[in-house]
Design an enzyme around this catalytic site. Structure first.
Site, PDB file in Angstrom:
ATOM      1  N   GLY A 211       0.704  -1.180  -0.067  1.00  0.00           N
ATOM      2  CA  GLY A 211      -0.105  -0.043   0.121  1.00  0.00           C
ATOM      3  C   GLY A 211       0.947   1.275  -0.009  1.00  0.00           C
ATOM      4  O   GLY A 211       2.077   1.232  -0.283  1.00  0.00           O
ATOM      5  N   ASN A 212       0.371   2.346   0.219  1.00  0.00           N
ATOM      6  CA  ASN A 212       1.112   3.763   0.456  1.00  0.00           C
ATOM      7  C   ASN A 212       0.356   4.623   1.606  1.00  0.00           C
ATOM      8  O   ASN A 212      -0.636   4.079   2.306  1.00  0.00           O
ATOM      9  CB  ASN A 212       1.080   4.223  -1.042  1.00  0.00           C
ATOM     10  CG  ASN A 212      -0.290   4.708  -1.358  1.00  0.00           C
ATOM     11  OD1 ASN A 212      -0.928   5.559  -0.953  1.00  0.00           O
ATOM     12  ND2 ASN A 212      -0.749   3.958  -2.684  1.00  0.00           N
ATOM     13  N   HIS A 213       0.985   5.790   1.709  1.00  0.00           N
ATOM     14  CA  HIS A 213       0.417   6.554   2.650  1.00  0.00           C
ATOM     15  C   HIS A 213      -0.568   7.479   2.608  1.00  0.00           C
ATOM     16  O   HIS A 213      -0.962   8.385   3.358  1.00  0.00           O
ATOM     17  CB  HIS A 213       1.637   7.505   3.284  1.00  0.00           C
ATOM     18  CG  HIS A 213       2.803   6.707   3.799  1.00  0.00           C
ATOM     19  ND1 HIS A 213       2.486   5.862   5.107  1.00  0.00           N
ATOM     20  CD2 HIS A 213       4.078   6.375   3.355  1.00  0.00           C
ATOM     21  CE1 HIS A 213       3.733   5.234   5.191  1.00  0.00           C
ATOM     22  NE2 HIS A 213       4.777   5.508   4.345  1.00  0.00           N
ATOM     23  N   SER A 214      -1.376   7.332   1.406  1.00  0.00           N
ATOM     24  CA  SER A 214      -2.498   8.183   1.064  1.00  0.00           C
ATOM     25  C   SER A 214      -3.789   7.995   2.036  1.00  0.00           C
ATOM     26  O   SER A 214      -3.821   7.026   2.429  1.00  0.00           O
ATOM     27  CB  SER A 214      -3.089   7.905  -0.336  1.00  0.00           C
ATOM     28  OG  SER A 214      -4.236   8.710  -0.407  1.00  0.00           O
TER      29      SER A 214
END
Ligand code: PMT
Length: 408
Positions: A211-214
């Site tokens: 995933g990512n930090h959004s």
């Protein structure tokens, strides 16, 4: 930042329920959002809360029944009613609902409601049995058929000690409905805007993902800004922990491929697409059916390329012309303008929001952002550090201009 509430005249009727204490918070929130709030308390509301409470938070006079018979008495209700952009009664009791449904006008609140020709929004609060009573339900139906917007009631703990449907919904939610109602005649009324938000998750096994930090904050702010301009909004979102802006139709997705399907379906006849989501470019080539066990050693993960949603949308647009305006984002830690410019051209966008994520106060997860708007026509606009809501309003302003330029 201006919202549809700015300078709007709102009458807030308050009737006799324990939820009166929440009405003070609602009056405060409306005032903070820029509305001019005239409060009218029913006789029984004054048993729960004093007019001075409302006067203190609104900075304006709060009216009681005695004002109907004061010096200006014969016109006060007409004056209040005619000046109003919206008539809200929160909380509204079964008794006041019955009076409004039958056109009774025996108090300052009910006579003002009869004199007003603006929209009516009510937030019922009463015991569960009273709410379910056929007489109350019939009155509610009458009011709905006349166009009243009914918010709630919610289920939960009631003053009687019972748990049932009858609680007034929370002030922030009523505020959201009021905001939505007051935005109905905006410049994007009749337009469909699709917004993507959040970071997609690409499953490795049933418990792990890439995933990512959004956080979804920027995308959700775009959705709110589009709603504020009167648009119909479809919000396609990866997993986030944010409240849906009231009025938006939310479509929950997890992976990039799910987001592609949802965005493609929603943009078939859309006016605008704003892709604020951080979409994973790669996913694990295989998703393990069972949890990967560490006892089996360190696994190596092969990746597969995800579809590029904006490229797919661009292909479709070439064929049928929708969406009319496409906006992308580019989160960059270096060469901001050059990298964003390249994405603008490659993805056939009308506008790209180049997002400088090199500083702590901009980009992922924070409440502020720093962006440059680059248009396909060659315009560049650098915005200072501002809230994500302000960035969203600025982006939607450019979208409005682009829609205007788009000859139909
Ligand atoms: O959610 P927040 O915490 O508020 O953070 C906001 C944000 C930083 C996520 C947001 O402002 C932002 O910049 N989003 C875009 C992130 C990004 O860098 O995307 P990208 O450079 O990988 O892609 C460029 C554009 O193509 C984006 O509009 C993206 O949505 C889109 N894209 C990307 C990959 C892919 N497979 N399909 C796409 O459509």
């Amino acid at each position: 930042m201006t919202t549809p509430l700015k300078d709007k005249h709102i009458i807030l009727g308050v009737t006799g329920s324990i939820a009166c204490y929440k009405a003070a918070d609602l009056a405060s929130k409306l005032t903070q959002a820029g509305a001019l709030v005239d409060v009218i308390l029913s006789e029984s509301a004054t048993r729960f809360i004093a007019p001075i409470t409302f006067q203190s938070v609104t900075g304006r006079r709060a009216y009681v029944d005695a004002d109907l018979w004061s010096g200006e008495g014969h016109v006060v209700h007409i004056g209040l009613g005619q000046a109003a952009d919206l008539f809200v009664v929160a909380p509204i009791t079964a008794n006041t609902m019955a009076k409004l449904a039958h056109g009774e006008a025996d108090t300052l609140l009910t006579v003002s409601a009869l004199a007003a020709d603006c929209p009516l929004l009510i937030a019922p609060a009463m015991d569960g049995g009273m709410f379910q009573h056929p007489a109350t339900q019939a009155n509610l139906e009458t009011l709905k058929q006349r166009g009243a917007v009914v918010v709630g009631p919610a289920a939960g703990h009631l003053a009687s000690g019972l748990k049932a449907l009858g609680r007034m919904v929370e002030p922030f939610e009523i505020l959201g409905h009021i905001r939505h109602l007051l935005a109905q005649d905006g410049p994007l009324t009749g337009r469909k805007v699709v917004v993507s938000a959040g970071g997609t998750q690409e499953a490795l096994d049933p418990v792990r993902f890439i995933g990512n930090h959004s956080s979804g904050k920027q995308g959700f702010a775009i959705a709110q800004a589009a709603l504020d301009l009167g648009a119909e909004v479809i919000l396609v979102t990866a997993p986030v922990s944010l409240e849906t802006p009231i009025g938006a139709a939310r479509v929950d997705v997890t992976s990039a491929r799910e987001m592609l399907d949802a965005v493609r379906a929603a943009t078939d006849d859309a006016d605008v697409l704003v892709m604020a989501a951080a979409v994973a470019d790669f996913r694990p080539a295989q998703t393990a059916e069972q949890k990967i066990k560490k006892e089996k050693g360190v696994p190596s993960v092969e990746l597969a390329r995800n579809p590029d949603i904006l490229l797919e949308v661009a292909k479709h647009k070439q064929k049928n012309g929708f969406p009319k305006v496409t906006v992308g984002f580019a989160a960059e830690s270096e060469n901001l303008r050059a990298n964003a410019q390249a994405k603008l051209a490659k993805k056939n966008l009308d506008l790209i929001v180049a997002n400088d994520i090199s500083a702590q106060d901009a980009g992922f997860a924070v409440d502020t952002n720093r962006v440059v708007l680059l248009s396909a026509a060659g315009n560049q606009e650098e915005l200072p550090l501002m809230s994500k809501a302000e960035v969203a309003a600025a982006v939607m302003l450019r979208v409005l201009q682009l829609l205007g330029d788009h000859h139909e």
